[in-house]
Structure formats: structure tokens, C-alpha cells
Write a protein that holds these residues in place. Structure first.
Motif, short mmCIF file in Angstrom:
data_model
loop_
_atom_site.label_atom_id
_atom_site.label_comp_id
_atom_site.label_asym_id
_atom_site.label_seq_id
_atom_site.Cartn_x
_atom_site.Cartn_y
_atom_site.Cartn_z
N LEU A 112 30.96 38.89 76.67
CA LEU A 112 31.53 40.01 75.93
C LEU A 112 30.45 40.76 75.17
N LEU A 113 30.59 42.07 75.10
CA LEU A 113 29.67 42.91 74.34
C LEU A 113 30.48 43.78 73.40
N TYR A 114 30.17 43.67 72.12
CA TYR A 114 30.95 44.35 71.08
C TYR A 114 30.00 45.18 70.23
N TYR A 115 30.28 46.47 70.13
CA TYR A 115 29.48 47.33 69.27
C TYR A 115 30.00 47.21 67.84
N THR A 116 29.13 46.75 66.94
CA THR A 116 29.56 46.47 65.57
C THR A 116 29.72 47.73 64.73
N GLY A 117 29.13 48.84 65.18
CA GLY A 117 29.15 50.06 64.38
C GLY A 117 28.15 50.03 63.23
N ILE A 118 27.34 48.95 63.16
CA ILE A 118 26.33 48.81 62.10
C ILE A 118 24.99 49.19 62.70
N ARG A 119 24.33 50.20 62.12
CA ARG A 119 23.07 50.68 62.67
C ARG A 119 21.89 50.12 61.89
N ARG A 120 20.82 49.89 62.59
CA ARG A 120 19.60 49.41 61.95
C ARG A 120 18.40 49.87 62.77
N THR A 121 17.23 49.89 62.13
CA THR A 121 15.99 50.22 62.82
C THR A 121 15.14 48.96 62.87
N ALA A 122 14.65 48.62 64.05
CA ALA A 122 13.91 47.37 64.22
C ALA A 122 12.57 47.38 63.49
N LYS A 123 12.04 48.59 63.18
CA LYS A 123 10.65 48.65 62.70
C LYS A 123 10.43 47.86 61.41
N THR A 124 11.39 47.92 60.47
CA THR A 124 11.18 47.22 59.20
C THR A 124 11.19 45.71 59.41
N ILE A 125 12.13 45.22 60.24
CA ILE A 125 12.17 43.79 60.55
C ILE A 125 10.89 43.41 61.28
N LEU A 126 10.52 44.23 62.26
CA LEU A 126 9.35 43.97 63.09
C LEU A 126 8.08 43.89 62.26
N ALA A 127 7.87 44.84 61.37
CA ALA A 127 6.61 44.92 60.63
C ALA A 127 6.37 43.67 59.79
N GLU A 128 7.40 43.15 59.14
CA GLU A 128 7.21 41.97 58.29
C GLU A 128 6.93 40.73 59.12
N ILE A 129 7.63 40.58 60.24
CA ILE A 129 7.39 39.41 61.09
C ILE A 129 6.00 39.48 61.70
N VAL A 130 5.59 40.67 62.13
CA VAL A 130 4.25 40.83 62.72
C VAL A 130 3.18 40.57 61.66
N ARG A 131 3.41 40.99 60.44
CA ARG A 131 2.45 40.72 59.36
C ARG A 131 2.24 39.22 59.22
N ARG A 132 3.30 38.44 59.29
CA ARG A 132 3.17 36.99 59.18
C ARG A 132 2.50 36.40 60.42
N MET A 133 2.71 37.03 61.58
CA MET A 133 1.98 36.58 62.78
C MET A 133 0.48 36.75 62.60
N PHE A 134 0.09 37.91 62.06
CA PHE A 134 -1.33 38.17 61.81
C PHE A 134 -1.94 37.06 60.94
N LEU A 135 -1.16 36.56 60.00
CA LEU A 135 -1.65 35.59 59.01
C LEU A 135 -1.47 34.14 59.47
N ASN A 136 -1.07 33.93 60.72
CA ASN A 136 -0.86 32.56 61.24
C ASN A 136 0.10 31.77 60.36
N GLN A 137 1.12 32.44 59.84
CA GLN A 137 2.02 31.78 58.90
C GLN A 137 2.65 30.55 59.57
N HIS A 138 2.48 29.39 58.95
CA HIS A 138 2.78 28.10 59.57
C HIS A 138 4.22 28.00 60.07
N GLU A 139 5.18 28.27 59.19
CA GLU A 139 6.58 28.12 59.58
C GLU A 139 6.95 29.07 60.71
N ASP A 140 6.46 30.32 60.64
CA ASP A 140 6.78 31.29 61.69
C ASP A 140 6.17 30.88 63.03
#
Length: 895
Positions: free
Chosen positions: A750-778
Motif C-alpha cells: 500500500l502507498l498512502y500520501y500523508t499530505g505532509i511535505r518536507r525537503t530532504a536537504k535539511t535532514i541530508l545536510a546534518e547526516i552528511v555532516r556527521r558522516m564527514f566526522l566519522n561519527q561513531h554511532e552513525d
């Protein structure tokens, strides 16, 4: 999972202070002083003390870790307990911490096992002086009262341990447990039996805990009882010791997949196990720094050394110490706790020395042998000098024995040690090491460390920022350095500047291959032709995020995704046709927008997030309509279009809401590139289009990985895999589609459109920042995601619908562990309504909104889900959308 630790008495009171672990997750106690309880009685005592303090809770999962021994054979860490032994960073590993200890290395495996265990197995009992690795995914853990893990080891090792014996017909069912069997016994067993060597990782049900408690208590008091030698030997279908109550428990034994076992119980094992771990990888391509040590068995941590080591030094361990210029070391030496000094100290072969802070000012000096066992009187006889203060210690080490204020036994040293002072000295030495490690980064572990943790210590100890490294250093190291400089910056402007530099360097690495591969577009379409590109979108069901740079550059990625059509249509479409005027006309049907481009400057202004035509402008640039990407020089865009033979009209249609999570922007970019490729005769295949889409997203500074575009470019269900390196070229393995297309299963997706919009860039930027830093848990989560994709691959290969659905649920849990913002409250309210009806569900892509993909338990459950959500929509735009598997992928054709 609650962690319950049995520790040396002196450590219990300060454990939380010196580790920083929260008291509500970590419970500490010790065995009653003067009373031996054994491993079984000790486990029951630990449980009872925890229940007394916090109450007995249903469904609570408990990890019992025994680390309360006296550490007689490893005196260096007897005062603080072997569990807190500092372990050197592995030369082949990324994301470890300079401050790591044995406990921190142990925990991830234990947590993985508990996460995989059935709910009935709520208690795990493990030992504190071992490091166990599982290099392969865990197998399913069966329902049983006791589950024990073991390793396949030869009889020469197994003879010194407990072994689990099973028949060859039923290798997971325990026949009996033997303690330290002879080599002859083991050899005879192998005729019709298997045996696994016990590694001390046991899972117990509530019933098993009740039986263990019954055998470990008398009149309400805990008594001595051995978990392994008595309780364990009473288990099985033909136990080696008779006990009716214990024998009734159902037992399963499992080999630890890819298991490795390293013991840290003695001074010798401290060195031998560390050397073995460091040498697990000898492929120079995977060793992350080039050590200059004269011998691989020299380990120096949290230490200031003023005297260089030579090739005559081997098996040397120096930690939490100051080794002055007048020290002389040889081999089989262990030095711990030496404060700053200018002493002349000479250690002969097999000689060790330990300096232990006692009380507020005193010190005890312990010289001992490398192989000393501290048995009997050796442990209890007061024979080590106690110096009342630092001045007395200095005098004593310079030969003045008159300053000795008393004598302590090894046992008294452990009970009277001031662990706050000991740990503070270690922290101070480590703080002084940081700048040296950064300066000597070519030969140190610095840039392979968890740089997020390093930045925290730089800030905490006010350590000056290291000098930024030069442009001649490897690109990934320069990227890590820029993000590290950002992480330690106290000035917001500098922080932002260095972060932008890190992302710019990443773009440089990903786009560098295009600098030498300029293209020459030429018109191949007729004046009245339209080139039509159309693509499905994608749903990622395992491994998402592992395709994202820089993680995939460092370790490669594994992703499984599906190409899907919505309401029977490929929702992403692009139309390219000639126009008479020498200009570029851009139109968007869904946005109702248009723009006319007549200059290179206009076309080059594509890196503006929010511009409706950023993607087609960047695509046109990559197709050779900007000078830096074109093989032939032109004075202006108009000149180039005259030479090309026409202007260009590009029309876009994205029949899907923005922020859908279905990879819309990447698939649109790939579709535009695909249509322009056909229109301009560039001859790119789908692999090249996918690679250039990754480059396009870097040009737009939106970042992103490669799985979105390949998810739409390529049809069906597939595993996409890349190797480490800047050139990410996925290898595709197509999977069977039966569990997605057969009538009994198709209705469950099943595919359901939630009607909730978001932009991936803000989520992406923070996760990528932690990738750059070899963050252990990530890094740990990303590696689990990568392995999880292979587990999903196997389930789909078997066409195991139920397992596939449950693995989708695990994928969603992993995504949330990486970033809790991926599951906003509005989305969680939706999933709470349907949770019991689903095997699994997830928000595709980066999450945060958009579409919700659900795998219903059966068609009836799917119908109930539709009724529930149709009757309780989250907003006016929420709705179900028909999804079908795409068997075509991207298509490009001409009129």
C-alpha cells in the motif's frame, strides 16, 4: 535494554562519574565482600539488587555483565577493573574514539543479539574481560529457555574451556555441556557429534532465571553456584550432571557467525589480543594510517613519551603515563599510571610498573612480573611502597627509600585506589596528545577517529585548533579536516565557512571526472520531432543512506529499491523539442512556470535551491551548453545554439507532490538528462546518466546519493551495490518480483500520501555532516543498514513475503535511529493506527513526510488499513495511491 554490572567494590561508587553513563540505564553493584557467589550466584545477586533498587518490570530486557573479579593476572587494570581497560584504536577501523575501552567495544554485539532475540529471552549474561566480534549477520535466534553462543575452535583451545556438545543430526540442540574436556575426549566426540566452545554469551528466559534463582538461593539468601560448571552441565538431552529441574529447560546452541574471541584476562593477553586485533587486516589499501612504530606490538596511549622506541622494544604497553628521556624499556613491559616525572627508570625484560593514586595525595608503586599471577599470599601480602605525596614519590623514584610511609598489598591497592585521580590524569595526558596526533596525522590515527568526539574534547579542554592541512593531502582527508575545523570553531562565520569548504571539496571529488570528459552536443532530432522521456519513481526498502557521499565513497553502499508506477502511469516526464529562435525555453506543467534563457550567465545560475528550473539548467550544462562542460569553444550561448542548429524547448511534468520521498527530484534529473542525451546525440547509457545525475545534484548543492536515480532509471526490484571510491558505479542484481506482483501479495503493498511535505536537504545536510566526522554511532548504524540490505536480498530471493515485510519494519527503525526527525509526530500518529495490521512500513527516502509505504499482513488487513485511513485522514490532501511495479524503468522515445 538495561545494563547491570557486577564491578569491583571500589569502582561501584564512582562508575557513573568516571564513565559519564546515566544511572537510569546502568546499574552497578558488587558481590558481598568476603563471600564467593560464583557466576550463577553472582548473576542472581546482581538481579536481586537491581530489582530491590528499581523493582521488577514485565518485558524489561536486561544485560548482566560480570566484571567484578580481582584482576590478579592483569594487575595494571585491577584498580579500575578490566572492563574499563583502554583499548588502542584499530589501525584499520574508522569512527573509533581515542578514549575507547573494553566495555565500549563489547556493547554493540550484545545489543545486536538482544535486538534479534525473541521477546521471551529477556536476560543476557556475559563476561567483562573478553572482546567478541561477529563479522557476519546474526542468524535467527530460536525460542528456547536458554540460548548459548559458541565458536568453532580446535581441541587445543577448547580443552581449557566449556564446550557445548550436539549430535550431527540436530546441531542446534544441546546434548550436554562439558567443562575443560581432554583433547582425547574431544577427538572421540567428533565421530558423531559437533562441539562448540563456550564464549560466555547466554540468553535466558524468565523460566530459566527462576530455575537459576532457585538453585542459587537458600532461605532467601544467595549462595555460591556456578552458572557454567553446574547449571550449564545440567542442561541438555543427556546432561553431564544430573539435575531434573535444570534438564527440563529447552536449550539451543548457536555458532556466532564469523565469530572472533579475544581475551583480556592477563598481562600477556593484553598484548597478544591487541596485536591480533590490529593484524586482522593487512591489506594496505584498508589500513587507514601509516604507522612508524619500530615493532607492531608497541602500544602507547594517553601518554607523553620523551624517549623514542627502537626495534629492541617489543610487547610494550604504556598507558596513562609520562615516560621521560631517562627511561629504559626492553620487552614484555607494561607501564601504567606514571605521573609527569624526570626519573631514571629501567625495566628489564618481563618487568612491569604501575603507579596508583591512593587517597587525596598518596601514591603506591607496584613493580611486578609480566607473568605474575598474584595468587594466594602474592595478592594479600603488603609489599608495595606507599608514598604520602608527590614529593615523596619523586624522592623514592630517585632512590630515597626513607620516604616510604607504609606498605600495601595488591588487594589493598585495588580497594584504596582513587579512581577519580587516576582517570583525571588519563584525561589530562590525552588532552596533551591531541595536538601531536593532529600534527602527525600522516602517521597517526587522527583522521580515522570519531572526529565529532575529538571536537568535543578540543572544546572541553580548550585545545588550540590544528593548522588546516595542505592541498597536497588526500582529498578525503582534506574534507574531514575542513569539517573538523568547522566542528571546533567558536566563531559562527568560520564554522559556516569551513563547512561550506568541506561540501565544496566533496563536490570537487565527485565532479572531477567530468573536467576531462567534455561533450560536444549535436542535433540528431528532426525539426518536427519531440523527444519524450518518462520514468517511474522508487521506494527504497533497505540500505537507504548507504548510497550517500561521503559514506559510500569511504565504504561503498548496498541499497534495495523498487521502481513503481503510480495510478498506472510513469509520473516523471520530460519533453524536449527544437525551436527556431537561438534560445532555451523551460516550462513546468505541474508548477505552471516558464523561463527563457538566452545567455550562459542565466544558464549557469542553477545552484539556487527553490528555483523551478535548477534541474534542467544544470542538466543542459552537463550536456555541453556551458563552456566548462563543452568540448568546443563558443563566444555566447546564441552562437552555440546557431551552430547546434536550433534552440531548445524543455518541458517538465512531475505528476507527484514535492517532498514525496519517492526520489522525485533525482528521477526528474535523470529523466531530463536521458531526454537531452537522446536529443543531443551524446550516446550515454543508463549507468552514465545515473552517474551524471549524482554530479548534477552536487552542482545544485542539494547533495544526495545514487540510489534515487537508479531506482527510476532501472526497472523492477533490484540490489544496487558500489565499492569505495569517488567513482560510484552501481552493480545491479535484479531480484524476483513474485512477492510484489502475485495476486495474493500485490494487494498487501500500500502507498498512502500523508499530505505532509518536507525537503530532504535539511535532514541530508546534518547526516552528511556527521558522516564527514566519522561519527561513531552513525557509522555503526550505516554499516548495519548495509548488512541489512543483504538480509533483505536473501529474503526476496527466497520469495519470503513475511520476512521481507518485517525487514521493512527494521529498515524504518534504522532510519529513525540515524535521525529521529525522519518520523514527525503527524506521521507517527498514522502508523500507530495501522501498526497491528502491518508487517512493516516506512516513509521512503529521507522521511519526514511525503508518502507512507506499508506492507499489510494479508489482503484482509490491507482492506482494513484502507478503511481506517480513509475514515481518519490526517489532512485534506491525504489519500491512497495505486502503486504497481514498473517493468520498464526510464524510457526515451521520439515522435
Amino acid at each position: 535494554m538495561q545494563k547491570l554490572l557486577s564491578l569491583p567494590p571500589n569502582l561501584v561508587g564512582c562508575f557513573h562519574d568516571i564513565t559519564g553513563y546515566p544511572k537510569d540505564e546502568w546499574f552497578c553493584t558488587h558481590d558481598p565482600i568476603g563471600h564467593k557467589l560464583g557466576s550463577g550466584g553472582g548473576s542472581v545477586h546482581l538481579l536481586m539488587e537491581y530489582w530491590k533498587a528499581h523493582g521488577k518490570k514485565a518485558d524489561e530486557r536486561l544485560l548482566l555483565l560480570h566484571a567484578g573479579g580481582q584482576s590478579r593476572r592483569l594487575p595494571a587494570y585491577a584498580p579500575s577493573g578490566k572492563i574499563l581497560t583502554p583499548i588502542p584504536v584499530f589501525r584499520w577501523e574508522r569512527g573509533q574514539r581515542l578514549s575507547q575501552n573494553l566495555l565500549q567495544l563489547q556493547l554493540p554485539l550484545y545489543e545486536r543479539i538482544m535486538d534479534s532475540a525473541p521477546k521471551s529471552l529477556r536476560t543476557m549474561i556475559v563476561s567483562g574481560d573478553v572482546y567478541i566480534r561477529a563479522t557476519q549477520p546474526l542468524q535467527p535466534i530460536p525460542e528456547a529457555d536458554v540460548v548459548c553462543y559458541g565458536l568453532w575452535l580446535g581441541p587445543e583451545i577448547a580443552k581449557d574451556h566449556g564446550v557445548f556438545v550436539s549430535t550431527r543430526k540436530d546441531p542446534t540442540a544441546l546434548e550436554c555441556m562439558l567443562q575443560k574436556p581432554s583433547v582425547d575426549t574431544l577427538n572421540r566426540l567428533q565421530k558423531d557429534h559437533f562441539y562448540l566452545t563456550d564464549i560466555g554469551v547466554w540468553l535466558l528466559s524468565d523460566k530459566a532465571i527462576e530455575v537459576l534463582t532457585h538453585h542459587s538461593t537458600h532461605n532467601g539468601k544467595v549462595t555460591e553456584y556456578d552458572l557454567y560448571g553446574t547449571f550449564g552441565c545440567g542442561l541438555g538431552t543427556h546432561p553431564s550432571q544430573h539435575d531434573d529441574e535444570v534438564a527440563q529447560l529447552k536449550v539451543a546452541i548457536l555458532p556466532l557467525p564469523g565469530g572472533e574471541f579475544y581475551h583480556f584476562g592477563t598481562s600477556h593477553e593484553l598484548l597478544s589480543s591487541t596485536v591480533a586485533i590490529q593484524n586482522l587486516v593487512n591489506d594496505q589499501r584498508h589500513i587507514l594510517h601509516h604507522s612508524m612504530k619500530p615493532c607492531p606490538s608497541i602500544f602507547v596511549q594517553n601518554t607523553i613519551t620523551l624517549r623514542p622506541f627502537t626495534d629492541s622494544n617489543k610487547n610494550v604497553w604504556v598507558e596513562n603515563s609520562h615516560v621521560g628521556a631517562r627511561w629504559e624499556l626492553s620487552h614484555n613491559n607494561i607501564v601504567t599510571g606514571a605521573p609527569e616525572n624526570d626519573w631514571a627508570v629501567s625495566l628489564k625484560p618481563n618487568e612491569c610498573i604501575d603507579f596508583v593514586p591512593i587517597g587525596e595525595e598518596a601514591w603506591c608503586v607496584r613493580r611486578y612480573g609480566f607473568y605474575d599471577k598474584f595468587a594466594g599470599d602474592e595478592q594479600t601480602t603488603p609489599r608495595f611502597p606507599l608514598l604520602p605525596n608527590a614529593a615523596a614519590l619523586n624522592a623514592y623514584m630517585n632512590g630515597d627509600n626513607t620516604v616510604v610511609g607504609g606498605w600495601l598489598s595488591a588487594e589493598q591497592i585495588s580497594t584504596q585506589a582513587n579512581l577519580h585521580r587516576l582517570c583525571l590524569q588519563r584525561q589530562q595526558f590525552r588532552a596533551k596528545n591531541w595536538q601531536t596526533l593532529a600534527k602527525n596525522h600522516e602517521h597517526s590515527v587522527f583522521y580515522q577517529l570519531d572526529l565529532d568526539d575529538a571536537a568535543r574534547e578540543f572544546r572541553q579542554y580548550h585545545i588550540p585548533a590544528p593548522t588546516p592541512i595542505g592541498n597536497n593531502e588526500p582529498l578525503m582527508r582534506r574534507i574531514s579536516d575542513a569539517m573538523f575545523q568547522s566542528a571546533i570553531a567558536t566563531n559562527d562565520a568560520l564554522k559556516a565557512t569551513m563547512e561550506r569548504k568541506a561540501f565544496a571539496l566533496l563536490r570537487e571529488g565527485l565532479t572531477d571526472t567530468l573536467a576531462n570528459s567534455r561533450v560536444a552536443p549535436h542535433k540528431v532530432a528532426y525539426d518536427d520531432q519531440i523527444v519524450w522521456g518518462r520514468s517511474p519513481v522508487r521506494i527504497d526498502i533497505a540500505g537507504g543512506w548507504t548510497d550517500t557521499p561521503p559514506y559510500c565513497i569511504m565504504e561503498g553502499g548496498n541499497v534495495i529499491n523498487l521502481a513503481i508506477e503510480l495510478n498506472g502511469q510513469q509520473p516523471i516526464q520530460t519533453y524536449v523539442k527544437p525551436c527556431k529562435e537561438p534560445r532555451i525555453v523551460l516550462r513546468s506543467i505541474d508548477l505552471g512556470a516558464s523561463e527563457v534563457v538566452t545567455t550562459y550567465e542565466q544558464l549557469g545560475a542553477f545552484n539556487q535551491v527553490g528555483s523551478p528550473f535548477s534541474i534542467p539548467k544544470a542538466a543542459l550544462a552537463l550536456c555541453g551548453f556551458l563552456p566548462e562542460f563543452c568540448a568546443e569553444p563558443y563566444q555566447s550561448l546564441a552562437d552555440q545554439l546557431h551552430a547546434f542548429g536550433c534552440g531548445i524547448e524543455v518541458t517538465l511534468l512531475s505528476a507527484i507532490p514535492a517532498g514525496s520521498g519517492l526520489g522525485t527530484s533525482s528521477v526528474l534529473a535523470a529523466t531530463v538528462l536521458g531526454a537531452l542525451n537522446e536529443f543531443c546525440g551524446l550516446g550515454w547509457d543508463k549507468a552514465e546518466i545515473g552517474h551524471r545525475t549524482l554530479t548534477l545534484e552536487q552542482l545544485l548543492t542539494t547533495g544526495g546519493g545514487w540510489q534515487d536515480q537508479f531506482g527510476g532509471l532501472l526497472h523492477g526490484v533490484k540490489l544496487l551495490q558500489t565499492q569505495a571510491g569517488f567513482h560510484q558505479d552501481p552493480v545491479v542484481r535484479w531480484l524476483p518480483t513474485g512477492i510484489f506482483t502475485q495476486p495474493e501479495y500485490q494487494a498487501c503493498h500500500l502507498l498512502y500520501y500523508t499530505g505532509i511535505r518536507r525537503t530532504a536537504k535539511t535532514i541530508l545536510a546534518e547526516i552528511v555532516r556527521r558522516m564527514f566526522l566519522n561519527q561513531h554511532e552513525d557509522l555503526s548504524i550505516l554499516r548495519d543498514m548495509k548488512a541489512h540490505a543483504m538480509t533483505m536480498y536473501e529474503a526476496i530471493q527466497r520469495e519470503d513475503f513475511e520476512t521481507m515485510g518485517r525487514l521493512v519494519r527494521k529498515t524504518w527503525q534504522q532510519n529513525q535511529a540515524l535521525d529521529s526527525g525522519t518520523n514527525p509526530d503527524e506521521c507517527q500518529r498514522i502508523t500507530e493506527l495501522v501498526d497491528d495490521l502491518c508487517l512493516g512500513y516506512k516513509l521512503p527516502g529521507a522521511g519526514g513526510g511525503g508518502y507512507l509505504y506499508m506492507v499489510a499482513k494479508d489482503p484482509e488487513a490491507a482492506a482494513r488499513i484502507k478503511t481506517l485511513l480513509n475514515n481518519h485522514p490526517t489532512n485534506a490532501n491525504a489519500r491512497f495511491v495505486d502503486m504497481t511495479l514498473s517493468h520498464k524503468g526510464m524510457q526515451v522515445s521520439r515522435s
